[in-house]
Write an enzyme that holds these catalytic residues in place. Structure first.
Site, mmCIF file in Angstrom:
data_model
loop_
_atom_site.group_PDB
_atom_site.id
_atom_site.type_symbol
_atom_site.label_atom_id
_atom_site.label_comp_id
_atom_site.label_asym_id
_atom_site.label_seq_id
_atom_site.Cartn_x
_atom_site.Cartn_y
_atom_site.Cartn_z
ATOM 1 N N ASP A 220 0.823 -1.202 0.000
ATOM 2 C CA ASP A 220 0.000 0.000 0.000
ATOM 3 C C ASP A 220 0.863 1.260 0.000
ATOM 4 O O ASP A 220 1.804 1.380 0.790
ATOM 5 C CB ASP A 220 -0.907 0.034 1.232
ATOM 6 C CG ASP A 220 -1.969 -1.048 1.203
ATOM 7 O OD1 ASP A 220 -2.574 -1.261 0.140
ATOM 8 O OD2 ASP A 220 -2.193 -1.679 2.252
ATOM 9 N N LYS A 276 -11.051 -1.806 1.932
ATOM 10 C CA LYS A 276 -11.101 -3.196 2.379
ATOM 11 C C LYS A 276 -11.753 -3.291 3.761
ATOM 12 O O LYS A 276 -11.219 -2.770 4.743
ATOM 13 C CB LYS A 276 -9.681 -3.781 2.472
ATOM 14 C CG LYS A 276 -8.881 -3.710 1.188
ATOM 15 C CD LYS A 276 -7.472 -4.259 1.382
ATOM 16 C CE LYS A 276 -6.577 -3.328 2.165
ATOM 17 N NZ LYS A 276 -5.188 -3.856 2.319
#
Length: 384
Positions: A220, A276
């Site tokens: 990320d 998410k």
């Protein structure tokens, strides 16, 4: 003769009793030498002893200059007990020795702390010594790089961070933190076995603003796992997993609210935009905005929003315990930005658990149109 002598003695005693006792004036204590030194001293540390000397001297210095410090293996460059209004400056190249351990390699805490890199300064985490293609999932035990924890009303600016073993900057329990002009360069990990080299992991924080960041990594670019009032603006993300919310769930704090990603570029990455929520957990994802985001060279998903994250994308069954609400996507430029083998947009929500989404001028093409979307709220589309 004896009686004549007793009279003045009694008189004196009576006078003593009758007269008020006036206390001596209080004396204000002079500032301690340490306090005087703290207000006036700039301290420079270097070499293999620089980290330990800086740590033991941190309360005595208003400005700490770390010049070509070589941190020994298994040692944290620990500045977690700074006085308020301390400035920390990195000069030259800061290096860390190799050892398998959890880290962190560096930790800085305090209020009104200014952390900055001088021109040409490099913080080299020596990541190649640890990289084995397994990241934090196995193989060598790898230290996290920088714990920017418990920073209040503070700034981090112009750091050039290179080759972190795993995650680069962990921001936790921060309040009113501004990060600007930071580069995280783990490009060598693309072919050298780098994994889980997250750029910024943010948790339990309020009022974090990151501007002008350049992140080259293998995970990320930004992951907001919990927190409120977080902004990432004017950044470039390359090689990693994109601009992420979460995963949310399974932590002590599972609320992500009022987060903005704006005017940024995601390129050569597995994902562009990703939210998410973990299957089976509870929490809140609310008030998320992606605006002015450009996508190119995306190899997995241009946009991925899921409520079935289970240690990996789209692995579980979507559940409603972490609603995803008030999501705005505006001016997302990804025409031809997704590779032909990848998917443009994937949305998997439990029934009714995603709501109040607003999408405007979202163009993400080049890849496949998903046939697996579920629970897509009005205002959004899997054929963007």
């Amino acid at each position: 003769m004896i009686a004549s002598r007793s009279i003045p003695v009694l008189a004196l005693a009576a006078l003593s009793i009758a007269s008020p006792v006036v206390p001596a004036p209080e004396i204000t204590a002079a500032p301690s030498p340490a306090e005087i030194q703290k207000r006036a001293t700039s301290c420079t540390f270097s070499g293999s002893s620089g980290a330990s000397l800086a740590s033991v001297s941190q309360k005595s210095c208003s400005t700490i200059v770390l010049s070509n410090v070589a941190v020994p293996s298994g040692v944290t460059l620990n500045l977690s007990d700074l006085e308020d209004d301390t400035t920390v400056i990195f000069e030259g190249t800061t290096t860390w020795g190799y050892k398998e351990w959890a880290g962190p390699l560096m930790q800085i805490e305090g209020s009104h702390i200014n952390i900055k890199g001088a021109s040409g300064a490099v913080l080299n985490g020596n990541g190649a010594e640890w990289w084995d293609g397994e990241g934090g999932s196995g193989g060598k035990t790898k230290p996290k790089f920088f714990y920017a924890h418990d920073l209040t009303d503070s700034t981090i600016s112009n750091l050039y961070i290179q080759n972190t073993p795993v995650q680069a900057i962990s921001i936790d329990n921060a309040n009113s933190l501004t990060v600007s002009g930071v580069t995280i360069d783990n490009r060598a990990g693309d072919t050298g076995g780098g994994k889980n080299t997250d750029g910024f992991d943010i948790g339990d924080s309020t009022g974090v603003t990151i501007t002008g960041a350049n992140v080259y990594n293998q995970d990320d670019c930004v992951a907001v796992n919990s927190g409120t009032s977080i902004t990432f603006s004017g950044g470039v993300c390359s090689g990693g997993h994109g601009l992420s919310i979460g995963s949310v769930g399974g932590r002590s704090d599972n609320t992500v609210e009022t987060v903005t990603f704006e005017n940024s570029e995601v390129k050569s990455s597995s994902n562009g935009i990703r939210i998410k929520a973990t299957e089976g957990d509870t929490g809140t994802i609310k008030g998320i905005t992606y605006s002015g985001i450009t996508l190119s060279g995306i190899t997995g998903y241009g946009i991925l929003i899921e409520q079935n994250y289970d240690g990996g994308d789209l692995k579980g069954t979507p559940t409603a315990g972490i609603p995803i609400t008030d999501v705005t996507l505006s001016n997302i430029s990804g025409s031809g930005g997704v590779q032909s083998s990848a998917t443009n947009v994937e949305i998997v929500c439990a029934s009714g658990a995603c709501s109040s989404w607003t999408w405007n001028n979202v163009v993400v093409t080049g890849g496949k149109t998903s046939t697996n979307c579920q629970g897509v709220p009005s205002g959004a589309s899997c054929s963007a």
